[in-house]
Write a protein that holds these residues in place. Structure first.
Motif, PDB file in Angstrom:
ATOM      1  N   LYS A 130       0.854  -1.197   0.000  1.00  0.00           N
ATOM      2  CA  LYS A 130       0.000   0.000   0.000  1.00  0.00           C
ATOM      3  C   LYS A 130       0.885   1.241   0.000  1.00  0.00           C
ATOM      4  N   ASP A 131       0.287   2.378  -0.349  1.00  0.00           N
ATOM      5  CA  ASP A 131       1.069   3.616  -0.416  1.00  0.00           C
ATOM      6  C   ASP A 131       1.121   4.294   0.955  1.00  0.00           C
ATOM      7  N   ILE A 132       1.768   5.454   1.001  1.00  0.00           N
ATOM      8  CA  ILE A 132       1.970   6.134   2.280  1.00  0.00           C
ATOM      9  C   ILE A 132       0.643   6.622   2.867  1.00  0.00           C
ATOM     10  N   VAL A 133      -0.220   7.130   1.991  1.00  0.00           N
ATOM     11  CA  VAL A 133      -1.530   7.634   2.452  1.00  0.00           C
ATOM     12  C   VAL A 133      -2.277   6.511   3.177  1.00  0.00           C
ATOM     13  N   ASP A 134      -2.359   5.351   2.540  1.00  0.00           N
ATOM     14  CA  ASP A 134      -3.090   4.223   3.129  1.00  0.00           C
ATOM     15  C   ASP A 134      -2.376   3.677   4.357  1.00  0.00           C
ATOM     16  N   THR A 135      -1.057   3.712   4.327  1.00  0.00           N
ATOM     17  CA  THR A 135      -0.281   3.228   5.482  1.00  0.00           C
ATOM     18  C   THR A 135      -0.578   4.076   6.714  1.00  0.00           C
ATOM     19  N   ILE A 136      -0.583   5.397   6.519  1.00  0.00           N
ATOM     20  CA  ILE A 136      -0.824   6.295   7.655  1.00  0.00           C
ATOM     21  C   ILE A 136      -2.270   6.128   8.161  1.00  0.00           C
ATOM     22  N   ALA A 137      -3.222   5.994   7.212  1.00  0.00           N
ATOM     23  CA  ALA A 137      -4.617   5.797   7.617  1.00  0.00           C
ATOM     24  C   ALA A 137      -4.757   4.480   8.396  1.00  0.00           C
ATOM     25  N   GLU A 138      -4.086   3.439   7.914  1.00  0.00           N
ATOM     26  CA  GLU A 138      -4.184   2.135   8.576  1.00  0.00           C
ATOM     27  C   GLU A 138      -3.467   2.149   9.932  1.00  0.00           C
ATOM     28  N   ALA A 139      -2.396   2.925  10.009  1.00  0.00           N
ATOM     29  CA  ALA A 139      -1.684   3.043  11.290  1.00  0.00           C
ATOM     30  C   ALA A 139      -2.603   3.675  12.333  1.00  0.00           C
ATOM     31  N   GLY A 140      -3.367   4.670  11.910  1.00  0.00           N
ATOM     32  CA  GLY A 140      -4.342   5.301  12.817  1.00  0.00           C
ATOM     33  C   GLY A 140      -5.409   4.305  13.240  1.00  0.00           C
ATOM     34  N   ALA A 141      -5.847   3.483  12.282  1.00  0.00           N
ATOM     35  CA  ALA A 141      -6.867   2.469  12.577  1.00  0.00           C
ATOM     36  C   ALA A 141      -6.316   1.433  13.565  1.00  0.00           C
ATOM     37  N   ALA A 142      -5.068   1.034  13.377  1.00  0.00           N
ATOM     38  CA  ALA A 142      -4.445   0.058  14.284  1.00  0.00           C
ATOM     39  C   ALA A 142      -4.341   0.647  15.697  1.00  0.00           C
ATOM     40  N   ALA A 143      -3.993   1.936  15.765  1.00  0.00           N
ATOM     41  CA  ALA A 143      -3.902   2.596  17.068  1.00  0.00           C
ATOM     42  C   ALA A 143      -5.272   2.613  17.750  1.00  0.00           C
ATOM     43  N   MET A 144      -6.302   2.866  16.975  1.00  0.00           N
ATOM     44  CA  MET A 144      -7.670   2.905  17.525  1.00  0.00           C
ATOM     45  C   MET A 144      -8.098   1.530  18.029  1.00  0.00           C
ATOM     46  N   GLU A 145      -7.804   0.489  17.229  1.00  0.00           N
ATOM     47  CA  GLU A 145      -8.137  -0.884  17.657  1.00  0.00           C
ATOM     48  C   GLU A 145      -7.366  -1.234  18.934  1.00  0.00           C
ATOM     49  N   ALA A 146      -6.109  -0.869  18.975  1.00  0.00           N
ATOM     50  CA  ALA A 146      -5.288  -1.171  20.155  1.00  0.00           C
ATOM     51  C   ALA A 146      -5.806  -0.400  21.374  1.00  0.00           C
ATOM     52  N   SER A 147      -6.197   0.854  21.136  1.00  0.00           N
ATOM     53  CA  SER A 147      -6.724   1.684  22.218  1.00  0.00           C
ATOM     54  C   SER A 147      -8.021   1.085  22.775  1.00  0.00           C
ATOM     55  N   ASN A 148      -8.906   0.657  21.866  1.00  0.00           N
ATOM     56  CA  ASN A 148     -10.154   0.012  22.297  1.00  0.00           C
ATOM     57  C   ASN A 148      -9.854  -1.244  23.104  1.00  0.00           C
ATOM     58  N   TYR A 149      -8.886  -1.991  22.635  1.00  0.00           N
ATOM     59  CA  TYR A 149      -8.516  -3.238  23.305  1.00  0.00           C
ATOM     60  C   TYR A 149      -7.986  -2.950  24.713  1.00  0.00           C
ATOM     61  N   LEU A 150      -7.121  -1.935  24.811  1.00  0.00           N
ATOM     62  CA  LEU A 150      -6.549  -1.584  26.113  1.00  0.00           C
ATOM     63  C   LEU A 150      -7.631  -1.076  27.071  1.00  0.00           C
ATOM     64  N   ASN A 151      -8.542  -0.243  26.566  1.00  0.00           N
ATOM     65  CA  ASN A 151      -9.611   0.289  27.418  1.00  0.00           C
ATOM     66  C   ASN A 151     -10.573  -0.811  27.855  1.00  0.00           C
ATOM     67  N   ALA A 152     -10.856  -1.751  26.946  1.00  0.00           N
ATOM     68  CA  ALA A 152     -11.738  -2.872  27.295  1.00  0.00           C
ATOM     69  C   ALA A 152     -11.108  -3.720  28.397  1.00  0.00           C
ATOM     70  N   GLN A 153      -9.796  -3.897  28.306  1.00  0.00           N
ATOM     71  CA  GLN A 153      -9.084  -4.660  29.348  1.00  0.00           C
ATOM     72  C   GLN A 153      -9.186  -3.956  30.701  1.00  0.00           C
ATOM     73  N   LYS A 154      -9.021  -2.633  30.649  1.00  0.00           N
ATOM     74  CA  LYS A 154      -9.114  -1.844  31.894  1.00  0.00           C
ATOM     75  C   LYS A 154     -10.496  -2.008  32.519  1.00  0.00           C
ATOM     76  N   ARG A 155     -11.518  -1.929  31.653  1.00  0.00           N
ATOM     77  CA  ARG A 155     -12.906  -2.042  32.148  1.00  0.00           C
ATOM     78  C   ARG A 155     -13.134  -3.418  32.770  1.00  0.00           C
ATOM     79  N   LYS A 156     -12.561  -4.443  32.107  1.00  0.00           N
ATOM     80  CA  LYS A 156     -12.713  -5.813  32.617  1.00  0.00           C
ATOM     81  C   LYS A 156     -12.091  -5.947  34.008  1.00  0.00           C
ATOM     82  N   GLN A 157     -10.902  -5.349  34.125  1.00  0.00           N
ATOM     83  CA  GLN A 157     -10.200  -5.431  35.409  1.00  0.00           C
ATOM     84  C   GLN A 157     -10.955  -4.690  36.503  1.00  0.00           C
ATOM     85  N   ALA A 158     -11.566  -3.564  36.131  1.00  0.00           N
ATOM     86  CA  ALA A 158     -12.295  -2.737  37.117  1.00  0.00           C
ATOM     87  C   ALA A 158     -13.589  -3.413  37.561  1.00  0.00           C
TER      88      ALA A 158
END
Lengths: 93, 434
Positions: free
Chosen positions: B405-433
């Motif tokens: 993929k090109d740079i535009v798509d790479t950067i967009a996908e990197a943002g998407a990966a960060a969002m998925e990871a963030s959701n995953y981390l927050n869900a884990q926090k909620r589970k622990q709480a």
């Protein structure tokens, strides 16, 4: 660490361990120094193009250009005027 | 070796190219602690080596350098460069990665990046950063905007003459440095391991890397870059300013004989971009692109292609069959003309660029139990609706690691990966709480 502070024994042992690569590096330095001297000697009387230098010292043009590029990077040579399709290279300073 | 050191983070990013850096910054800005593990001595990946980007023709380093600096100075990001990822496993506690710090033979705390060691070193070595068109020293800083600005020693080419140690003002040279093992524990990981180009010597018909004036597209990027080896475009065989430059498209993609049947998606556009830049730097040169079909699929890409045609760049619909050395260091191209009069034709050019394809730069086999596709890129389990999800829970993928993929798509996908990871981390926090 300054060389004074380096444990001489440890350095001796390291030289022993790296014997093969050190020999290779020393051979490389010797060849490169001779090649670079030949190129710089050619430029003492003014700028020359890569094919002109290569023809004078009987070295492949691609190798001459490689050295010239590196010598420009480290400030030894500078680019001069253009002569037909080629640029001349001169000693810096 | 010290194996006791364990460091804890929220997220581990594997790869410090533009995709990895974008993911790291997006997570760090959400206050997650992020570790970036990069195998090279500097972050920035391939993008920092490009001249300009398509279709805007923005300077590539003007985009990459601020992101590199932002990552380096971010309170929530820790960079681990010149490191090998040995294993990355997942268990009930999260991610555990075993990492080895390769020795630089320079103390990173003491080195001030002054390059006095580099200037003093007597050994010249091929400079891969400059596409092999220049020479660096056996002790060196990869390039002027490298991050971190730390020297490293190439011991295979070091004569142990001691000159670097004698000139170093901070006594940073350490000939005895050893590899150091450490462990990173994180709750999630993002794989942003990028790509490499198909090798120049792969195709017998194209000279197998033996023809001096046949170069790769990344080598041409260096010739076009203002901080490139020659600071201008000249022929690597003899320094001639080329009158005629050709691009051979699909030189490493869509080719079953190479085992790469897929389209690399960026080659058409980078060839057009480079052709336009060459038109600017060498206005009198003839530039020809030999192509099978032009794939200008992104926003503004078709207009970019039309602009290139309007600038006088010649597009020849053809499949190049053979590339051989010509007279006076020129290169002869033999091709089947698919438009015009047709038939087999030959033409000579001063310089030929192979539009090489993309292959993955990392094989997870034996390191991380994440699956790969038939094409060897990391498998995305939901490519349509969540392309950053892998088959390993809590491990995500971003950028070219998952496919070309090109740079535009790479950067967009990197943002998407960060969002998925963030959701995953927050869900884990909620589970622990709970």
């Amino acid at each position: 660490m300054s060389e004074k502070k380096i444990d001489k024994e440890a350095l001796k042992q390291l030289r022993q361990e790296r014997q093969a690569s050190i020999k290779h590096a020393k051979d490389t330095i010797k060849t490169q120094s001779q090649d670079i001297k030949k190129i710089k000697d050619q430029l003492k009387d003014g700028g020359k193009t890569v094919p002109q230098i290569a023809a004078a010292i009987k070295m492949p043009t691609s190798k001459v250009l490689l050295y010239i590029t590196a010598l420009r990077t480290y400030g030894v040579l500078v680019e001069g005027a253009k002569e037909e399709d080629y640029f001349k290279y001169e000693l810096a300073g | 070796m010290d194996t006791d050191q364990v460091m804890k983070f929220d997220a581990l990013i594997v790869g410090g190219g533009i995709g990895g850096l974008q993911t790291a910054l997006d997570l760090a800005d959400q206050n997650f602690k992020v570790a970036v593990v990069e195998k090279e001595a500097t972050i920035g990946g391939k993008m920092i080596l490009l001249s300009k980007v398509f279709p805007t023709l923005d300077c590539a380093s003007c985009i990459t350098t601020p992101k590199m600096a932002a990552a380096a100075h971010h309170d929530n990001i820790t960079l681990f460069t010149y490191c090998d990822l040995k294993t990355l496993d997942r268990d009930t506690d999260g991610i555990t990665a075993a990492v080895t710090q390769r020795p630089r033979y320079v103390d990173p705390v003491k080195c001030i990046g002054c390059r006095q060691c580099e200037y003093a070193c007597p050994v010249y070595v091929s400079d891969e950063v400059q596409g092999g068109f220049s020479l660096r020293k056996a002790i060196y800083i990869p390039f002027s905007t490298a991050i971190p600005q730390l020297a490293l020693m190439d011991v295979e080419n070091c004569s142990l003459c001691g000159k670097c140690a004698r000139v170093c003002p901070t006594e940073a040279i350490d000939y005895f440095q050893q590899p150091k093992d450490f462990v990173i524990q994180a709750r999630t990981a993002i794989l942003a391991t990028g790509f490499k180009l198909t090798p120049l010597d792969q195709k017998k018909e194209y000279g197998q890397g033996e023809i001096e004036n046949v170069i790769t597209s990344l080598q041409m990027e260096r010739l076009l870059a203002p901080n490139g080896p020659y600071q201008r475009v000249i022929r690597p065989s003899d320094g001639k300013e080329p009158d005629s430059i050709a691009y051979v498209q699909c030189a490493g993609s869509r080719d079953k004989s190479l085992g790469i049947p897929y389209c690399s998606r960026v080659c058409c556009m980078y060839a057009i971009k480079q052709a336009m830049l060459l038109s600017g730097s060498l206005p009198l040169a003839d530039i020809t692109i030999y192509y099978m079909d032009i794939r200008a699929f992104g926003k503004g890409y078709e207009q970019f292609f039309q602009n290139a045609k309007a600038m006088g760049i010649e597009f020849v619909k053809a499949k190049v069959a053979k590339i051989t050395p010509g007279e006076n260091q020129a290169v002869t191209i033999r091709y089947e003309d698919q438009e015009g009069a047709g038939g087999v034709l030959t033409r000579e050019h001063d310089l030929v660029v192979l539009s090489s394809g993309m292959v993955p730069d990392w094989n997870p086999m034996g390191v991380c139990p994440v699956s790969i596709e038939e094409d060897a890129f990391i498998k995305s389990v939901m490519p349509k609706i969540a392309p950053t999800l892998t088959d390993l829970e809590g491990v995500f993928v971003a950028g070219v690691a998952a496919g070309p993929k090109d740079i535009v798509d790479t950067i967009a996908e990197a943002g998407a990966a960060a969002m998925e990871a963030s959701n995953y981390l927050n869900a884990q926090k909620r589970k622990q709480a709970a």
